[in-house]
Design an enzyme around this catalytic site. Structure first.
Site, PDB file in Angstrom:
ATOM      1  N   ILE A 217       0.918  -1.228   0.166  1.00  0.00           N
ATOM      2  CA  ILE A 217       0.056  -0.012   0.034  1.00  0.00           C
ATOM      3  C   ILE A 217       0.994   1.246   0.065  1.00  0.00           C
ATOM      4  O   ILE A 217       1.648   1.278   0.735  1.00  0.00           O
ATOM      5  CB  ILE A 217      -0.829   0.041   1.333  1.00  0.00           C
ATOM      6  N   HIS A 218       0.566   2.174  -0.861  1.00  0.00           N
ATOM      7  CA  HIS A 218       1.492   3.307  -0.967  1.00  0.00           C
ATOM      8  C   HIS A 218       0.849   4.518  -1.731  1.00  0.00           C
ATOM      9  O   HIS A 218       1.393   5.809  -1.541  1.00  0.00           O
ATOM     10  CB  HIS A 218       2.809   3.079  -1.443  1.00  0.00           C
TER      11      HIS A 218
END
Ligand code: UD1
Ligand code: UDP
Length: 366
Positions: A217-218
């Site tokens: 996740i980013h």
């Protein structure tokens, strides 16, 4: 001899450049092409940058602009000024960019203002969400480019719908374009490095659970929105009988800390891993939960179902073929998807045959 100036700056661009820079360097003896490799410095931690150059044997950048992190305008502005100076000094014939980061846009804009032709690898992708920084970067870059190398037929269709069409071979301008379907260069990378990754990364699995799913996740749409991030973390935590491994992007780690969010013990957090370790994790996991563009495709390369933490995807063919499900930040959908995913029986060649790099170079030099 064609002088190509390649601009990279972020992790996924190192993976893509590893393929094409190797091919360009192989051609250098033939006096047809040479490359100047520019690193903007957008990513700079050892495990976000150097590890890729070392493991994948990417040529050392000729120049690193060391722009570092910052707000979009300031970061892109620093890149623009630095790249402009380099173009004026080194006079490339073509400026080559990958994907949709701020480094991509800065390279394309600096070059086109100086009437240097732009080649865009991974052209034509659209999420149809202009609020995403990536959508802004890729749309602008496509419109500034003379060579548009598309990973899918969907991407060609997206360009055509915006009036960007192949004008056939001939002298290039940003109005007279070459638009080509090449397949996805990340498939080339994954094929080329997979065996080496297998040989060098057995240790990675040592301390991890046998059965796990892989999280990344980013993206800004999740990390910059505390409510979305809280919903995603909550959903992952609520399914605590499924182990997960999460090599965590520094952006996400900082925001989780700031928001006081944490994961249960069933989620094994790692620092960002190198590409070889990542291939190993993708090959060993049961499925992937991600908001990454590249990781959605790599899940497919490893025949793993993907659950996408976004409201849309540019890689729509994965959804159409049943290998990818879009869950956004909806806790019910995320929990359901973690508990059971579909593995379709059919596995079409969605991303070409793994020779995108060769096709791109052939077209550039034609
Ligand atoms: C960028 C791209 C995104 C891509 C991603 C790949 C843009 C607008 N976004 O997002 O499309 O999917 O790269 O990973 O170009 N940081 C570090 N060390 C680093 C790099 C970043 O600590 O080496 C931290 C900094 O706090 C920084 C933050 O991460 O402010 C965000 O970095 P940035 O390059 O702005 O965006 P990414 O989220 O990495
Ligand atoms: N990647 C990696 N280590 C990690 C996370 C990702 O090597 O800890 C690789 C991944 O295998 C893929 C690329 O980085 O090749 C994707 O980059 P990212 O997800 O950061 O960006 P995006 O593709 O979303 O732009």
């Amino acid at each position: 001899m064609m002088h190509v100036m390649t601009v990279v700056g972020a992790r996924p661009q190192f993976v893509k450049a590893a393929v094409l820079s190797r091919l360009i360097r192989k051609e250098e003896n033939s006096n047809k092409v040479r490359e100047t490799l520019v690193h903007t410095g957008q990513h700079y931690d050892e495990n976000m940058s150097e590890v890729f150059f070392r493991d994948m044997e990417i040529p050392k950048p000729d120049v690193n602009l060391n722009v570092g992190s910052g707000n979009h305008g300031a970061m892109t502005g620093r890149m623009l000024a630095g790249i402009e100076e380099l173009i004026l000094e080194r006079k490339p014939d073509v400026l080559l960019v990958y994907g949709d980061t701020n480094s991509t846009l800065a390279g394309a804009l600096a070059a086109s203002k100086l009437h240097v032709q732009v080649a865009h690898v991974e052209a034509g992708l659209r999420s149809f969400m202009m609020a995403m920084p990536e959508e802004q970067n890729r749309r602008l870059t496509d419109h500034l480019s003379s060579w548009l190398f598309c990973p899918t037929e969907v991407a060609i269709g997206n360009l055509n719908a915006e009036g960007i069409k192949d004008s056939g071979f001939g002298s290039h301008t940003s109005d007279r374009k070459t638009v080509k379907m090449t397949g996805d260069i990340m498939l080339d990378a994954s094929n080329y490095y997979r065996q080496k990754a297998d040989l060098e990364t057995e240790h990675v699995l040592g301390t991890l659970p046998q059965d796990f799913y892989l999280i990344t996740i980013h993206r800004a749409e999740n990390t910059d929105n505390p409510e979305r991030l809280r919903a995603i973390v909550g959903a992952i935590n609520s399914v605590n009988d499924r182990s997960a491994v999460f090599p965590i992007h520094p952006r996400t780690r900082k925001i989780l800390d700031r928001e006081g969010l944490s994961f249960g013990r069933h989620v094994h957090l790692l620092d960002p891993v190198g590409y070889f370790e990542m291939l190993r994790l993708e090959g060993s996991c049961s499925f992937v939960l991600t908001d990454s563009g590249g990781v959605q495709k790599e899940a497919y390369f490893f025949h793993k179902p993907c659950v996408t933490l976004r409201d849309s995807t540019e890689w729509i063919e994965l959804v159409d073929s049943g290998w990818n499900v879009i869950v956004g930040a909806d806790p019910t959908k995320i929990e359901r998807a973690i508990r059971s995913q579909e593995t379709p029986a059919s596995y079409p060649a969605l991303y070409g045959t793994g020779n995108a790099g060769e096709l791109i170079l052939t077209n550039l030099l034609a």
